[in-house]
Design an enzyme around this catalytic site. Structure first.
Site, PDB file in Angstrom:
ATOM      1  N   ARG A  96     -83.688  20.898  -8.607  1.00 12.77           N
ATOM      2  CA  ARG A  96     -82.899  20.761  -7.382  1.00 12.77           C
ATOM      3  C   ARG A  96     -83.648  19.894  -6.363  1.00 12.77           C
ATOM      4  O   ARG A  96     -83.032  19.078  -5.670  1.00 12.77           O
ATOM      5  CB  ARG A  96     -82.615  22.145  -6.782  1.00 12.77           C
ATOM      6  CG  ARG A  96     -81.889  22.072  -5.450  1.00 12.77           C
ATOM      7  CD  ARG A  96     -81.522  23.435  -4.913  1.00 12.77           C
ATOM      8  NE  ARG A  96     -80.932  23.339  -3.591  1.00 12.77           N
ATOM      9  CZ  ARG A  96     -80.486  24.371  -2.894  1.00 12.77           C
ATOM     10  NH1 ARG A  96     -80.545  25.581  -3.400  1.00 12.77           N
ATOM     11  NH2 ARG A  96     -79.967  24.209  -1.701  1.00 12.77           N
ATOM     12  N   ASN A 150     -73.420  26.452 -10.010  1.00 15.68           N
ATOM     13  CA  ASN A 150     -72.917  25.212  -9.404  1.00 15.68           C
ATOM     14  C   ASN A 150     -73.178  24.000 -10.299  1.00 15.68           C
ATOM     15  O   ASN A 150     -74.078  24.048 -11.120  1.00 15.68           O
ATOM     16  CB  ASN A 150     -73.600  25.007  -8.038  1.00 15.68           C
ATOM     17  CG  ASN A 150     -72.851  25.725  -6.939  1.00 15.68           C
ATOM     18  OD1 ASN A 150     -71.634  25.804  -6.951  1.00 15.68           O
ATOM     19  ND2 ASN A 150     -73.595  26.268  -5.979  1.00 15.68           N
ATOM     20  N   CYS A 172     -67.042  31.007  -5.740  1.00 16.94           N
ATOM     21  CA  CYS A 172     -67.886  30.409  -4.712  1.00 16.94           C
ATOM     22  C   CYS A 172     -67.877  31.316  -3.486  1.00 16.94           C
ATOM     23  O   CYS A 172     -66.888  32.005  -3.215  1.00 16.94           O
ATOM     24  CB  CYS A 172     -67.333  29.032  -4.356  1.00 16.94           C
ATOM     25  SG  CYS A 172     -68.348  28.161  -3.154  1.00 16.94           S
ATOM     26  N   HIS A 202     -66.256  23.514  -2.865  1.00 16.74           N
ATOM     27  CA  HIS A 202     -67.022  22.784  -1.851  1.00 16.74           C
ATOM     28  C   HIS A 202     -66.204  21.643  -1.241  1.00 16.74           C
ATOM     29  O   HIS A 202     -66.755  20.697  -0.672  1.00 16.74           O
ATOM     30  CB  HIS A 202     -68.364  22.269  -2.401  1.00 16.74           C
ATOM     31  CG  HIS A 202     -69.319  23.379  -2.717  1.00 16.74           C
ATOM     32  ND1 HIS A 202     -70.603  23.166  -3.135  1.00 16.74           N
ATOM     33  CD2 HIS A 202     -69.165  24.726  -2.683  1.00 16.74           C
ATOM     34  CE1 HIS A 202     -71.205  24.338  -3.346  1.00 16.74           C
ATOM     35  NE2 HIS A 202     -70.347  25.294  -3.079  1.00 16.74           N
ATOM     36  N   TYR A 256     -69.202  22.043   3.770  1.00 16.78           N
ATOM     37  CA  TYR A 256     -69.573  20.870   2.973  1.00 16.78           C
ATOM     38  C   TYR A 256     -68.819  19.606   3.388  1.00 16.78           C
ATOM     39  O   TYR A 256     -69.237  18.501   3.062  1.00 16.78           O
ATOM     40  CB  TYR A 256     -69.329  21.136   1.482  1.00 16.78           C
ATOM     41  CG  TYR A 256     -70.338  22.085   0.887  1.00 16.78           C
ATOM     42  CD1 TYR A 256     -71.523  21.611   0.319  1.00 16.78           C
ATOM     43  CD2 TYR A 256     -70.120  23.458   0.899  1.00 16.78           C
ATOM     44  CE1 TYR A 256     -72.453  22.477  -0.220  1.00 16.78           C
ATOM     45  CE2 TYR A 256     -71.052  24.336   0.365  1.00 16.78           C
ATOM     46  CZ  TYR A 256     -72.219  23.841  -0.194  1.00 16.78           C
ATOM     47  OH  TYR A 256     -73.145  24.701  -0.710  1.00 16.78           O
TER      48      TYR A 256
END
Length: 443
Positions: A96, A150, A172, A202, A256
């Protein structure tokens, strides 16, 4: 099912697992779990043991007859499961951090599920999810897959399009976070607030907001125009909206959306953070170290409150509510990622969407919303195109398809920049992208 349920959690060594355990304990009367299997990989073995021991202490304190099993053998765990939840990260937090840092070098948003980072996370994750689905077809064909790995929308899209498995629900915490945020703005209990959600993971909008059945959308938008309204998440900077824009939009954006409507400010904020505190992944790595130190305490028998700093608040509670509603055929309404089937007119029927659904034992039944407002429709369709092309790239390992996905993402400015970022990121994640480097796809 008087024998009780068997639930398998893949990515069981996650720092979120104690919240999941708490949710199952809370619902034991209506969700009688007999066996809970926590599964991880060799690299996550130590965390699995720490979290697993805490899970056992929590169950013991609650005095419930739930057997908690820990294993690195996915197939052993999956046999005859009723529900399988997935909450893993291919490449762990180190991957990440690369997703967040590399794009910043090219003046592009570096984020876990949006832009180049979202693409690379999908490329690493989708082959693994499809391997799990293959095992489920053989070992637990009647089970439901509840995915909160995700990018959840892209993962759900990939399973619907590139496997024969239809029993998947993507989950989510963004919609539940929005509802909680609205309740706070209105200073009321969350149960009194209802939001019509529609869009993608998102990329979901609250089209209408109701308080006790009365439409309060405009009032909520007014309150969101105030500086620091708090309508965001731990991992997304609370940069305020231009009031005139929000009022013209006439809908509630999700946190987002800042990456798309406030790109310059979000990029500047990310670059500053990366240079001072570190990227979000690097901050989370420190948080996780602290959490796992807490989890090791043999006297700890509850989910520690510090877990809420982790940024995934309500995830596990949403998962437990969903599973409980499916098991009991509650037919309540929850926002989830599922096959569109005509719910959103401007998205293909066979695609994954995030929309309010009636939750039944046969799965989620989407509530039709018709077409999205013209102002939001184009962006949602563009992201859906990106998800579809990205899923195809993940399955085929085709470089050109991956480049196409990168280029059509609205956060990437040109094909040239897309190619530069893609080349660097593919190399950085080479270990977890065998399909791009001539090896067999991960199973």
């Amino acid at each position: 099912m008087s024998k009780g349920l068997k639930i398998v959690t893949i990515g069981g060594g996650s720092s979120y697992t104690p919240e999941l355990i708490e949710g199952f304990i809370k619902r034991y009367e209506s969700l009688p779990i007999r066996e809970l299997w926590l599964v991880d990989i060799e690299a996550g073995k130590e965390k699995l043991e720490i979290v697993g021991d805490l899970a056992k202490r929590m169950v013991k304190k609650a005095g419930l007859p739930i057997e908690v099993h820990l294993t690195l053998d996915r197939r052993k765990a999956l046999r005859d499961a009723d529900f399988v939840t997935t909450q893993f990260r291919v490449g762990l937090l180190a991957a990440r951090a690369k997703d967040e840092r590399i794009p910043l070098k090219y003046d592009v948003i570096g984020q876990e599920t949006n832009g180049p980072g979202g693409l690379l996370k999908g490329l690493r994750t989708i082959p693994v999810i499809l391997g799990i689905v293959k095992d489920m077809e053989e070992l637990c064909p009647d089970a439901w897959l509840i995915n909160f790995t995700n990018p959840a929308g892209m993962v759900t899209e990939a399973v619907l399009r590139h496997s024969n498995w239809t029993k998947i629900v993507g989950l989510c915490n963004v919609p539940i976070g929005i509802r909680m945020g609205i309740a706070k703005l209105l200073e009321v209990e969350p149960e009194r607030v209802f939001v019509d959600f529609a869009g993608l993971n998102h990329m979901v909008f609250g089209l209408q907001v109701y308080l006790d059945g009365n439409d309060v959308t405009n009032e909520v938008i007014e309150k969101m125009c105030e500086p620091k309204s708090g309508m965001t998440m731990k991992n997304i900077a609370d940069i305020g909206w231009e009031p005139e824009f929000l009022k013209a939009l006439g809908a509630i954006p999700c946190p987002y959306h800042r990456y798309y409507y406030k790109t310059d400010q979000m990029l500047a904020n990310e670059k500053e953070d990366a240079a001072t505190n570190g990227t979000r992944a690097e901050v989370v790595q420190k948080l996780e170290e602290e959490l796992f130190e807490l989890y090791k305490d043999p006297d700890l028998e509850i989910k520690p409150p510090q877990l809420e700093k982790r940024g995934g608040a309500y995830y596990s509670d949403a998962a437990c509510s969903l599973i409980e509603s499916m098991y009991n055929d509650r037919r309540d309404i929850q926002p989830v990622n599922t096959i569109n089937n005509g719910a959103i007119a401007s998205i293909p029927n066979e695609s994954a969407v995030e929309v309010n659904c009636v939750i039944t034992k046969e799965g989620p039944k989407p509530v039709a919303v018709g077409d999205l407002p013209v102002a939001t429709r184009g962006l949602v369709q563009q992201i859906k195109s990106f998800e579809r092309v990205a899923a195809e790239a993940a399955v085929t390992g085709d470089y050109n398809t991956a480049l196409l996905a990168m280029t059509i993402n609205p956060l990437v400015p040109s094909d040239k920049v897309a190619k530069e970022i893609l080349d660097e990121m593919l190399e950085a994640h080479k270990e977890h992208l065998p399909q791009f480097f001539g090896d067999a796809v991960l199973a």
